[in-house]
Design a protein around this motif. Structure first.
Motif, PDB file in Angstrom:
ATOM      1  N   LYS A  45       0.830  -1.204   0.000  1.00 49.79           N
ATOM      2  CA  LYS A  45       0.000   0.000   0.000  1.00 49.79           C
ATOM      3  C   LYS A  45       0.865   1.254   0.000  1.00 49.79           C
ATOM      4  CE  LYS A  45      -2.604   0.807   3.669  1.00 49.79           C
ATOM      5  NZ  LYS A  45      -3.772   0.683   4.593  1.00 49.79           N
ATOM      6  N   THR A  46       0.642   2.135  -0.959  1.00 49.82           N
ATOM      7  CA  THR A  46       1.327   3.425  -1.178  1.00 49.82           C
ATOM      8  C   THR A  46       2.784   3.280  -1.611  1.00 49.82           C
ATOM      9  OG1 THR A  46       2.224   3.918   1.039  1.00 49.82           O
ATOM     10  CG2 THR A  46      -0.108   4.442   0.665  1.00 49.82           C
ATOM     11  N   VAL A  47       3.261   2.065  -1.839  1.00 46.83           N
ATOM     12  CA  VAL A  47       4.658   1.849  -2.204  1.00 46.83           C
ATOM     13  C   VAL A  47       4.805   1.926  -3.730  1.00 46.83           C
ATOM     14  CG1 VAL A  47       6.612   0.246  -2.067  1.00 46.83           C
ATOM     15  CG2 VAL A  47       4.954   0.381  -0.178  1.00 46.83           C
ATOM     16  N   SER A  48       5.893   2.522  -4.193  1.00 50.63           N
ATOM     17  CA  SER A  48       6.112   2.677  -5.629  1.00 50.63           C
ATOM     18  C   SER A  48       6.396   1.334  -6.284  1.00 50.63           C
ATOM     19  CB  SER A  48       7.294   3.614  -5.891  1.00 50.63           C
ATOM     20  OG  SER A  48       8.517   2.989  -5.546  1.00 50.63           O
ATOM     21  N   VAL A  49       6.081   1.245  -7.562  1.00 49.97           N
ATOM     22  CA  VAL A  49       6.351   0.031  -8.336  1.00 49.97           C
ATOM     23  C   VAL A  49       7.847  -0.290  -8.305  1.00 49.97           C
ATOM     24  CG1 VAL A  49       6.327  -0.964 -10.659  1.00 49.97           C
ATOM     25  CG2 VAL A  49       4.334   0.280  -9.814  1.00 49.97           C
ATOM     26  N   GLU A  50       8.686   0.749  -8.398  1.00 48.73           N
ATOM     27  CA  GLU A  50      10.135   0.535  -8.421  1.00 48.73           C
ATOM     28  C   GLU A  50      10.615  -0.110  -7.125  1.00 48.73           C
ATOM     29  OE1 GLU A  50       8.862   3.372 -11.345  1.00 48.73           O
ATOM     30  OE2 GLU A  50       8.626   3.453  -9.154  1.00 48.73           O
ATOM     31  N   ALA A  51      10.098   0.377  -5.987  1.00 48.37           N
ATOM     32  CA  ALA A  51      10.495  -0.188  -4.697  1.00 48.37           C
ATOM     33  C   ALA A  51       9.992  -1.623  -4.552  1.00 48.37           C
ATOM     34  CB  ALA A  51       9.966   0.677  -3.560  1.00 48.37           C
ATOM     35  N   ILE A  52       8.766  -1.867  -5.009  1.00 49.51           N
ATOM     36  CA  ILE A  52       8.196  -3.212  -4.950  1.00 49.51           C
ATOM     37  C   ILE A  52       9.027  -4.183  -5.785  1.00 49.51           C
ATOM     38  CG2 ILE A  52       6.189  -4.615  -5.587  1.00 49.51           C
ATOM     39  CD1 ILE A  52       4.509  -2.012  -4.989  1.00 49.51           C
ATOM     40  N   ASN A  53       9.353  -3.787  -7.000  1.00 45.42           N
ATOM     41  CA  ASN A  53      10.126  -4.663  -7.870  1.00 45.42           C
ATOM     42  C   ASN A  53      11.532  -4.898  -7.330  1.00 45.42           C
ATOM     43  OD1 ASN A  53       8.062  -5.136  -9.666  1.00 45.42           O
ATOM     44  ND2 ASN A  53       8.662  -3.520 -11.087  1.00 45.42           N
ATOM     45  N   HIS A  54      12.074  -3.909  -6.635  1.00 46.21           N
ATOM     46  CA  HIS A  54      13.387  -4.117  -6.020  1.00 46.21           C
ATOM     47  C   HIS A  54      13.295  -5.215  -4.960  1.00 46.21           C
ATOM     48  CE1 HIS A  54      17.434  -3.124  -4.595  1.00 46.21           C
ATOM     49  NE2 HIS A  54      16.940  -3.331  -3.381  1.00 46.21           N
ATOM     50  N   ALA A  55      12.235  -5.183  -4.148  1.00 43.31           N
ATOM     51  CA  ALA A  55      12.053  -6.223  -3.140  1.00 43.31           C
ATOM     52  C   ALA A  55      11.886  -7.592  -3.788  1.00 43.31           C
ATOM     53  CB  ALA A  55      10.845  -5.891  -2.266  1.00 43.31           C
ATOM     54  N   VAL A  56      11.145  -7.644  -4.890  1.00 37.37           N
ATOM     55  CA  VAL A  56      10.967  -8.902  -5.617  1.00 37.37           C
ATOM     56  C   VAL A  56      12.314  -9.404  -6.132  1.00 37.37           C
ATOM     57  CG1 VAL A  56       9.889  -9.996  -7.620  1.00 37.37           C
ATOM     58  CG2 VAL A  56       8.576  -8.381  -6.230  1.00 37.37           C
ATOM     59  N   PHE A  57      13.134  -8.494  -6.648  1.00 34.66           N
ATOM     60  CA  PHE A  57      14.458  -8.859  -7.141  1.00 34.66           C
ATOM     61  C   PHE A  57      15.314  -9.444  -6.019  1.00 34.66           C
ATOM     62  CE2 PHE A  57      18.900  -7.847  -8.263  1.00 34.66           C
ATOM     63  CZ  PHE A  57      18.976  -8.504  -9.487  1.00 34.66           C
ATOM     64  N   GLN A  58      15.039  -9.004  -4.778  1.00 38.80           N
ATOM     65  CA  GLN A  58      15.779  -9.509  -3.626  1.00 38.80           C
ATOM     66  C   GLN A  58      15.171 -10.803  -3.064  1.00 38.80           C
ATOM     67  OE1 GLN A  58      18.706  -8.236  -2.699  1.00 38.80           O
ATOM     68  NE2 GLN A  58      18.455  -6.818  -4.413  1.00 38.80           N
ATOM     69  N   GLY A  59      14.203 -11.356  -3.763  1.00 40.43           N
ATOM     70  CA  GLY A  59      13.678 -12.659  -3.387  1.00 40.43           C
ATOM     71  C   GLY A  59      12.322 -12.667  -2.722  1.00 40.43           C
ATOM     72  N   VAL A  60      11.701 -11.509  -2.546  1.00 41.10           N
ATOM     73  CA  VAL A  60      10.332 -11.474  -1.998  1.00 41.10           C
ATOM     74  C   VAL A  60       9.379 -11.948  -3.089  1.00 41.10           C
ATOM     75  CG1 VAL A  60       8.498 -10.006  -1.108  1.00 41.10           C
ATOM     76  CG2 VAL A  60      10.872  -9.599  -0.396  1.00 41.10           C
ATOM     77  N   ASP A  61       8.663 -13.037  -2.838  1.00 39.98           N
ATOM     78  CA  ASP A  61       7.853 -13.645  -3.902  1.00 39.98           C
ATOM     79  C   ASP A  61       6.355 -13.571  -3.654  1.00 39.98           C
ATOM     80  OD1 ASP A  61       7.583 -15.446  -1.854  1.00 39.98           O
ATOM     81  OD2 ASP A  61       8.278 -17.190  -2.981  1.00 39.98           O
ATOM     82  N   LEU A  62       5.959 -12.782  -2.625  1.00 42.29           N
ATOM     83  CA  LEU A  62       4.537 -12.651  -2.316  1.00 42.29           C
ATOM     84  C   LEU A  62       4.220 -11.215  -1.954  1.00 42.29           C
ATOM     85  CD1 LEU A  62       1.773 -13.980  -1.839  1.00 42.29           C
ATOM     86  CD2 LEU A  62       2.494 -14.443   0.517  1.00 42.29           C
ATOM     87  N   LEU A  63       3.255 -10.624  -2.654  1.00 40.17           N
ATOM     88  CA  LEU A  63       2.840  -9.238  -2.438  1.00 40.17           C
ATOM     89  C   LEU A  63       1.407  -9.213  -1.912  1.00 40.17           C
ATOM     90  CD1 LEU A  63       4.143  -7.686  -5.796  1.00 40.17           C
ATOM     91  CD2 LEU A  63       5.395  -7.969  -3.634  1.00 40.17           C
ATOM     92  N   GLY A  64       1.136  -8.259  -1.026  1.00 36.83           N
ATOM     93  CA  GLY A  64      -0.209  -8.106  -0.479  1.00 36.83           C
ATOM     94  C   GLY A  64      -0.794  -6.759  -0.846  1.00 36.83           C
ATOM     95  N   GLU A  65      -1.962  -6.767  -1.476  1.00 34.43           N
ATOM     96  CA  GLU A  65      -2.629  -5.555  -1.930  1.00 34.43           C
ATOM     97  C   GLU A  65      -3.822  -5.234  -1.039  1.00 34.43           C
ATOM     98  OE1 GLU A  65      -1.898  -3.461  -4.409  1.00 34.43           O
ATOM     99  OE2 GLU A  65      -0.126  -4.561  -5.083  1.00 34.43           O
TER     100      GLU A  65
END
Length: 232
Positions: free
Chosen positions: A40-60
């Protein structure tokens, strides 16, 4: 701040350490706890960076915000919906999320089932429980959980996978313990069509405690991405 996301790396390292420590203390080696990044309120760039670091589950949390951002998400991450959901908004997420965690009414369950059937799929859901019986929060009353699950278990295009809660910040151990007891009690009843696999509880301030009390999925937003900017 630009694209310097080192703070995310540092936060993620700390969170993973704390999860591992809590698991080592309170769980057996084969019991896993999944980390969800709440976006929530987080930029796409920051989210994708976390995914690149291995976070494989997002909550909307919000349908409209999710719609505005999801096209830019790294597709390697799974997305689940965790916020309050109106029945007229289900159609916007039915084909792009893997689970809806915040099911707290028969009407909502039936609409998810109807749209899942129309789209030739089965939607995984969690039942949201208002474990602190707070007027300001969604979720069914703890005492109604068994009857609620028994009623929706017959719906063919949803699959109940467990329970979710947002406990009050006060007397945290009491509420987390009550939720664990409820989860285990429902599991012991073996309701046909209901799988008690997931107990989704624990956020940035209490995820280690939640693991102690049986959580299998912790939902972390500000602890990972920093304080939210609600003016976005």
């Amino acid at each position: 701040m630009g694209n310097d996301f080192r703070y995310i790396d540092e936060n993620l390292e700390r969170i993973r350490y704390n999860i591992a420590e809590a698991c080592a203390k309170y769980r057996t080696a084969d019991e896993k706890v999944r980390l969800m990044a709440v976006t929530k309120t987080v930029s796409v760039e920051a989210i994708n960076h976390a995914v690149f670091q291995g976070v494989d589950l997002l909550g909307e949390n919000r349908v409209q915000e999710y719609q505005s951002k999801c096209a830019g998400y790294n597709k390697s991450a799974e997305v689940q919906f965790i916020g309050s959901l109106q029945t007229n908004k289900v159609k916007y997420i039915i084909n792009s999320v893997s689970m809806i965690q915040s099911v707290d009414s028969i009407r909502l369950a039936m609409e998810i089932n109807r749209l899942a059937k129309a789209n030739n799929k089965v939607m995984d859901i969690l039942c949201e429980v208002n474990i602190g019986d707070e007027d300001s929060k969604g979720g069914i009353k703890a005492g109604d959980t068994y009857d609620f699950l028994s009623e929706i278990a017959c719906l063919e295009n949803i699959r109940v996978k467990g329970l979710m809660t947002i406990p009050p910040p006060w007397e945290s151990d009491v509420h987390l313990g009550n939720m664990q007891e409820l989860f285990e009690n429902v599991k012991s009843k073996s309701i046909h069509g209901v799988d008690m696999e997931i107990l989704s509880m624990g956020m940035s301030g209490d995820y280690a405690q939640a693991i102690r009390y049986g959580s299998t999925l912790v939902r972390i937003g500000s602890g990972l991405f920093g304080a939210r900017n609600y003016n976005k």
